[in-house]
Design a protein around this motif. Structure first.
Motif, mmCIF file in Angstrom:
data_model
loop_
_atom_site.group_PDB
_atom_site.id
_atom_site.type_symbol
_atom_site.label_atom_id
_atom_site.label_comp_id
_atom_site.label_asym_id
_atom_site.label_seq_id
_atom_site.Cartn_x
_atom_site.Cartn_y
_atom_site.Cartn_z
ATOM 1 N N UNK A 28 0.630 -1.326 0.008
ATOM 2 C CA UNK A 28 -0.013 0.034 -0.155
ATOM 3 C C UNK A 28 1.003 1.182 0.135
ATOM 4 N N UNK A 29 1.834 1.276 -0.888
ATOM 5 C CA UNK A 29 2.782 2.295 -0.683
ATOM 6 C C UNK A 29 2.216 3.518 -1.896
ATOM 7 N N UNK A 30 2.509 4.601 -1.909
ATOM 8 C CA UNK A 30 2.195 5.558 -2.722
ATOM 9 C C UNK A 30 3.399 5.759 -3.969
ATOM 10 N N UNK A 31 2.935 5.441 -5.245
ATOM 11 C CA UNK A 31 3.925 5.588 -6.052
ATOM 12 C C UNK A 31 3.506 7.042 -6.891
ATOM 13 N N UNK A 32 4.661 7.754 -7.211
ATOM 14 C CA UNK A 32 4.678 8.766 -7.635
ATOM 15 C C UNK A 32 5.388 8.723 -8.918
ATOM 16 N N UNK A 33 4.942 9.421 -9.939
ATOM 17 C CA UNK A 33 5.541 9.404 -11.431
ATOM 18 C C UNK A 33 5.781 10.789 -11.805
ATOM 19 N N UNK A 34 6.961 11.223 -12.660
ATOM 20 C CA UNK A 34 7.188 12.306 -13.007
ATOM 21 C C UNK A 34 8.119 12.086 -14.283
ATOM 22 N N UNK A 106 5.856 11.520 -25.829
ATOM 23 C CA UNK A 106 5.219 11.847 -24.913
ATOM 24 C C UNK A 106 5.331 10.529 -23.729
ATOM 25 N N UNK A 107 5.282 10.552 -22.332
ATOM 26 C CA UNK A 107 5.191 9.560 -21.668
ATOM 27 C C UNK A 107 3.661 8.691 -21.520
ATOM 28 N N UNK A 108 2.905 9.084 -22.462
ATOM 29 C CA UNK A 108 1.581 8.495 -22.220
ATOM 30 C C UNK A 108 1.642 7.173 -22.045
ATOM 31 N N UNK A 109 2.129 6.228 -23.037
ATOM 32 C CA UNK A 109 2.087 4.968 -22.541
ATOM 33 C C UNK A 109 2.834 4.321 -21.464
ATOM 34 N N UNK A 110 3.753 4.922 -21.003
ATOM 35 C CA UNK A 110 4.659 4.786 -19.883
ATOM 36 C C UNK A 110 3.633 4.878 -18.625
ATOM 37 N N UNK A 111 3.050 5.976 -18.729
ATOM 38 C CA UNK A 111 2.136 6.371 -17.530
ATOM 39 C C UNK A 111 0.746 5.389 -17.425
ATOM 40 N N UNK A 119 0.704 11.691 -10.254
ATOM 41 C CA UNK A 119 1.632 12.193 -11.296
ATOM 42 C C UNK A 119 1.873 13.590 -11.058
ATOM 43 N N UNK A 120 3.047 14.119 -11.247
ATOM 44 C CA UNK A 120 3.715 15.196 -10.922
ATOM 45 C C UNK A 120 4.164 16.017 -12.020
ATOM 46 N N UNK A 121 3.901 17.288 -12.288
ATOM 47 C CA UNK A 121 4.657 18.094 -13.159
ATOM 48 C C UNK A 121 4.924 19.464 -12.371
ATOM 49 N N UNK A 122 5.602 20.371 -13.140
ATOM 50 C CA UNK A 122 5.946 21.711 -12.582
ATOM 51 C C UNK A 122 4.402 22.769 -12.668
ATOM 52 N N UNK A 123 4.452 23.470 -11.937
ATOM 53 C CA UNK A 123 3.354 24.483 -12.131
ATOM 54 C C UNK A 123 3.333 25.344 -13.566
ATOM 55 N N UNK A 128 -4.675 19.965 -16.685
ATOM 56 C CA UNK A 128 -5.325 19.483 -18.079
ATOM 57 C C UNK A 128 -4.168 19.389 -19.178
ATOM 58 N N UNK A 129 -3.316 20.196 -19.069
ATOM 59 C CA UNK A 129 -2.095 20.026 -20.043
ATOM 60 C C UNK A 129 -1.195 18.785 -19.802
ATOM 61 N N UNK A 130 -1.257 18.225 -18.645
ATOM 62 C CA UNK A 130 -0.253 17.380 -18.335
ATOM 63 C C UNK A 130 -0.599 15.937 -19.155
ATOM 64 N N UNK A 131 0.359 15.611 -19.611
ATOM 65 C CA UNK A 131 0.186 14.168 -20.441
ATOM 66 C C UNK A 131 0.016 13.218 -19.405
ATOM 67 N N UNK A 132 -1.204 12.572 -19.673
ATOM 68 C CA UNK A 132 -1.378 11.215 -18.669
ATOM 69 C C UNK A 132 -2.431 11.542 -17.675
#
Length: 163
Positions: A28-34, A106-111, A119-123, A128-132
């Protein structure tokens, strides 16, 4: 631990990552992706990656391959550092738990494969612009933007170097 050992420990393929993800989910760990290119690592990158890692228990970094960077058409001479050099430097950061290359624009398939909790990106992006974002939100995850450390960019560094 040296450069090559760090790289060996953190650079994974999809098969190895699938095993890690199963274990993390069972705990039950939280996985983060960027994701990103991270061509010339600077304080802004490190701050961003540390903020992303703070949002969970395990952070996966999707790293553009050299071919993927070329597809993005950042500049004719990019990337400056090849994918293994970039991955090796990133592997030295404690906040990065796993690095996985992706060859697409883009990382769409990877996500979709990772099915991350966060899922994290910069501000400089809206959610809505973040792929995935659609995949993550549809599966009950979160999409978070984190503030960027101002005054740092690879493009600015390259301009300073070339005068």
């Amino acid at each position: 631990m040296g450069f090559h050992q760090q790289l060996k420990n953190k650079l994974v393929d999809r098969k190895a990552l699938a095993g890690n993800l199963s274990l993390l989910r069972s705990q039950e760990k939280t996985v983060v992706f960027t994701n990103g290119c991270f061509d010339i690592l600077h304080p802004g990158h490190v701050d961003y990656l540390c903020q992303a890692r703070d949002l969970g228990d395990f952070m996966i970094l999707g790293l553009n391959t050299d071919a993927s960077v070329k597809k993005l058409n950042k500049a004719p001479n990019r990337p400056i550092n090849n994918e293994l050099a970039r991955a090796g430097v990133l592997a030295g950061l404690a906040c990065v738990d796993a690095i996985l290359f992706f060859d697409e624009e883009t990382p769409y398939d990877l996500i979709s494969f990772v099915m991350t909790n966060v899922l994290v990106k910069g501000d400089d992006y809206s959610v809505e612009q973040i792929v995935g974002h659609d995949i993550v939100l549809a599966n009950g995850g979160k999409v978070i933007t984190v503030p960027l450390l101002q005054g740092f960019s690879t493009t600015a560094i390259l301009k300073k170097i070339t005068g």
